[in-house]
Design a protein around this motif. Structure first.
Motif, PDB file in Angstrom:
ATOM      1  N   ASP A  46      27.122  51.627  28.080  1.00 21.99           N
ATOM      2  CA  ASP A  46      26.291  51.361  26.894  1.00 21.99           C
ATOM      3  C   ASP A  46      25.201  50.335  27.221  1.00 21.99           C
ATOM      4  N   ASP A  47      25.605  49.302  27.968  1.00 23.45           N
ATOM      5  CA  ASP A  47      24.613  48.278  28.344  1.00 23.45           C
ATOM      6  C   ASP A  47      23.529  48.870  29.237  1.00 23.45           C
ATOM      7  N   VAL A  48      23.964  49.748  30.135  1.00 23.54           N
ATOM      8  CA  VAL A  48      22.987  50.376  31.039  1.00 23.54           C
ATOM      9  C   VAL A  48      22.006  51.237  30.230  1.00 23.54           C
ATOM     10  N   VAL A  49      22.520  51.958  29.257  1.00 22.41           N
ATOM     11  CA  VAL A  49      21.623  52.793  28.423  1.00 22.41           C
ATOM     12  C   VAL A  49      20.584  51.898  27.749  1.00 22.41           C
ATOM     13  N   GLN A  50      21.061  50.791  27.192  1.00 24.30           N
ATOM     14  CA  GLN A  50      20.148  49.883  26.506  1.00 24.30           C
ATOM     15  C   GLN A  50      19.107  49.327  27.465  1.00 24.30           C
ATOM     16  N   GLU A  51      19.577  48.871  28.620  1.00 23.83           N
ATOM     17  CA  GLU A  51      18.670  48.284  29.606  1.00 23.83           C
ATOM     18  C   GLU A  51      17.681  49.332  30.130  1.00 23.83           C
ATOM     19  N   THR A  52      18.172  50.550  30.282  1.00 19.08           N
ATOM     20  CA  THR A  52      17.301  51.632  30.767  1.00 19.08           C
ATOM     21  C   THR A  52      16.111  51.831  29.832  1.00 19.08           C
ATOM     22  N   PHE A  53      16.395  51.873  28.541  1.00 17.97           N
ATOM     23  CA  PHE A  53      15.295  52.099  27.593  1.00 17.97           C
ATOM     24  C   PHE A  53      14.382  50.874  27.479  1.00 17.97           C
ATOM     25  N   LEU A  54      14.976  49.698  27.634  1.00 14.40           N
ATOM     26  CA  LEU A  54      14.120  48.503  27.616  1.00 14.40           C
ATOM     27  C   LEU A  54      13.159  48.513  28.798  1.00 14.40           C
ATOM     28  N   ARG A  55      13.714  48.855  29.967  1.00 14.09           N
ATOM     29  CA  ARG A  55      12.840  48.925  31.160  1.00 14.09           C
ATOM     30  C   ARG A  55      11.806  50.022  30.998  1.00 14.09           C
ATOM     31  N   ALA A  56      12.256  51.151  30.455  1.00  9.14           N
ATOM     32  CA  ALA A  56      11.318  52.265  30.257  1.00  9.14           C
ATOM     33  C   ALA A  56      10.174  51.824  29.346  1.00  9.14           C
ATOM     34  N   TYR A  57      10.518  51.075  28.310  1.00  9.31           N
ATOM     35  CA  TYR A  57       9.500  50.599  27.364  1.00  9.31           C
ATOM     36  C   TYR A  57       8.513  49.674  28.069  1.00  9.31           C
ATOM     37  N   ARG A  58       9.072  48.801  28.907  1.00 11.94           N
ATOM     38  CA  ARG A  58       8.202  47.846  29.617  1.00 11.94           C
ATOM     39  C   ARG A  58       7.316  48.545  30.640  1.00 11.94           C
ATOM     40  N   GLN A  59       7.888  49.620  31.235  1.00 18.75           N
ATOM     41  CA  GLN A  59       7.176  50.276  32.337  1.00 18.75           C
ATOM     42  C   GLN A  59       6.468  51.556  31.905  1.00 18.75           C
ATOM     43  N   ILE A  60       6.389  51.756  30.611  1.00 20.33           N
ATOM     44  CA  ILE A  60       5.921  53.073  30.139  1.00 20.33           C
ATOM     45  C   ILE A  60       4.481  53.371  30.572  1.00 20.33           C
ATOM     46  N   ASP A  61       3.706  52.318  30.797  1.00 12.53           N
ATOM     47  CA  ASP A  61       2.343  52.549  31.291  1.00 12.53           C
ATOM     48  C   ASP A  61       2.350  53.129  32.699  1.00 12.53           C
ATOM     49  N   GLY A  62       3.450  52.895  33.427  1.00 15.03           N
ATOM     50  CA  GLY A  62       3.536  53.395  34.796  1.00 15.03           C
ATOM     51  C   GLY A  62       4.045  54.827  34.886  1.00 15.03           C
ATOM     52  N   PHE A  63       4.431  55.404  33.762  1.00 10.00           N
ATOM     53  CA  PHE A  63       4.924  56.787  33.786  1.00 10.00           C
ATOM     54  C   PHE A  63       3.748  57.745  33.938  1.00 10.00           C
ATOM     55  N   GLU A  64       3.857  58.601  34.937  1.00 13.59           N
ATOM     56  CA  GLU A  64       2.778  59.572  35.161  1.00 13.59           C
ATOM     57  C   GLU A  64       3.070  60.825  34.355  1.00 13.59           C
ATOM     58  N   GLU A  65       2.087  61.256  33.621  1.00 10.66           N
ATOM     59  CA  GLU A  65       2.339  62.333  32.668  1.00 10.66           C
ATOM     60  C   GLU A  65       2.714  63.659  33.325  1.00 10.66           C
ATOM     61  N   ARG A  66       2.373  63.813  34.585  1.00 12.86           N
ATOM     62  CA  ARG A  66       2.740  65.079  35.232  1.00 12.86           C
ATOM     63  C   ARG A  66       4.219  65.069  35.637  1.00 12.86           C
ATOM     64  N   ALA A  67       4.831  63.887  35.606  1.00 11.09           N
ATOM     65  CA  ALA A  67       6.236  63.792  35.987  1.00 11.09           C
ATOM     66  C   ALA A  67       7.128  64.194  34.818  1.00 11.09           C
TER      67      ALA A  67
END
Lengths: 189, 245
Positions: A46-67
């Motif tokens: 559960d903690d990993v799920v939470q941390e995963t989404f927090l990191r995703a939120y922080r790094q969302i600018d780095g997500f490449e749309e083709r991925a």
């Protein structure tokens, strides 16, 4: 029409909380499964799920749309799980309460799945507990996530050959523990 | 015929090597591969704890609070900087006014009107969020089981941030002559400082802290002050929270 992941990411980047919420709702259960397999513990997962989404939120600018967003998120979840396992190692805590609450929380299995008896389930649990954190991670990534060995090596920070050996050691340990359970089936067929 | 070793069998199973030809010709290795696959099928069959339909919603609720806190933290710093700048501007204006020839001086009220009024909104907005955070921390302490030690190491950096911002707001409130805000912030500061230094509170320390929070009515004061603090800005997540409740 349902919003695609890419569209949701794009809107989340612009500060749309509902769009990010959609991504959480869509992917949290799948991320929980990989996190649980990696950590072997529901609370950690559960903690990993939470941390995963927090990191995703922080790094969302780095997500490449083709991925693929799901793949990107899984990679973050794997890294979060590894961080947690390493942190646990640093604190010299042993993996003790791995797959210990399966019966309490599991829904009925799907009809076409192999249904393990409680005893078998315990033995599989015990076998998984025998794996080191690295072995467990490598095995989960190869077996359940289908990650190529090269990628596993990169993820674990080891050479390709070492990754291969780690997977092999994990499988061998599982086989050593569980083979006696499948032999009778062989004899009957 | 040389049989496949275990490693080769595993590699074949995962498609990292192709031993199909040998396996076709060698019954013994084929049987070993079957056994391996049966073992792995057992692992596959082990059930993952299922998270129900409510799980995504629960996870979002946990996340929302942290995302919101993160946003608030960033915004609080920006607002604190803005408030400090407003104070500096007001101070500069006062100084210039004092140095000006007697006949050209503006009344004191006029000199402080612009920047402090701007600072007032900024301060109210920032302090409201700060009070929310402080209240949460103090509530957690007040509700902890006094019979057991409490590990607050995960809250340390949060408490450190709160101490820093608390000082800025307290000093700003004092300079602006807002005794009500300054007084409450002075009251809670020692508790925040103690938390920022404590990795773990023994049951005795925890009980002592709870006693202080209770005897000084800190939570009550915080809530009253918070309810009276006007906050013109509400961020997206906060609005979303209200919508979800």
């Amino acid at each position: 029409m349902e919003m695609t992941d890419v569209a949701a990411v794009s809107r989340a980047r612009d500060g749309d909380a509902d769009a990010f919420r959609l991504l959480v709702e869509r992917h949290s259960r799948a991320i929980f499964r990989v996190a649980w397999r990696m950590t072997g513990n529901e609370h950690d997962a559960d903690d990993v799920v939470q941390e995963t989404f927090l990191r995703a939120y922080r790094q969302i600018d780095g997500f490449e749309e083709r991925a693929n967003f799901s793949t990107w998120l899984h990679r973050i979840a794997v890294n979060c799980s590894l961080d947690l396992l390493r942190s646990r190692q640093r604190h010299e805590r042993q993996y003790t309460n791995g797959l210990d609450s399966i019966d309490a929380t599991s829904d009925a299995p799907e009809p076409d799945r192999v249904v393990l008896s409680a005893e078998l389930q315990q033995q599989v649990t015990a076998a998984m507990k025998l794996l080191s954190d690295n072995e467990r991670t490598a095995f989960v990534l190869r077996h359940f996530e289908g990650m190529p060995v090269e990628e596993i090596g990169k993820t674990l920070g080891i050479q390709v050959n070492a990754a291969k050996h780690t997977i092999f050691r994990a499988v061998r340990k599982l086989r050593d523990s569980l083979e006696p359970l499948v032999r009778p089936t062989q004899c009957n067929t | 015929m040389q049989h496949l070793n275990d490693e080769e069998l595993v590699a074949h199973h995962y498609g990292d090597a192709d031993a199909a030809e040998h396996l076709h010709a060698c019954a013994e290795c084929a049987a070993r591969l079957t056994t391996l696959r049966q073992v792995l099928a057992l692992v596959d069959a082990a059930e993952v704890p299922v998270r129900g339909a409510e799980y995504p919603e629960q996870m979002w609720n946990r996340l929302r609070w942290r995302l919101e806190r993160r946003e608030r933290k960033t915004r609080r710093w920006l607002l604190a900087i803005a408030a400090a700048l407003a104070m500096v501007l007001a101070g500069g204006e006062l100084l210039r006014n004092r140095r000006a020839p007697a006949g050209t001086r503006q009344p004191l009220a006029a000199a402080t009107a612009t920047a402090p009024d701007q600072g007032s909104n900024v301060l109210a907005n920032a302090v409201g969020d700060h009070l929310d955070d402080a209240e949460r921390v103090l509530t957690e302490i007040a509700n902890a089981d006094p019979a057991r030690d409490l590990d607050v190491s995960s809250e340390q950096s949060r408490a450190e941030d709160l101490v820093t911002s608390n000082r800025i707001y307290r000093q700003t409130a004092m300079r602006r002559g807002d005794a009500r805000i300054a007084s409450v912030l002075s009251d809670i500061e020692p508790v925040l400082i103690e938390l920022s230094h404590a990795g773990k509170l023994s049951s005795g320390e925890l009980a002592e802290l709870q006693k202080r929070i209770e005897s000084r009515n800190l939570l009550f004061k915080l809530r009253v002050l918070n309810s009276r603090t006007e906050r013109p800005n509400h961020n997206l997540l906060a609005a979303n929270r209200m919508h979800s409740l």
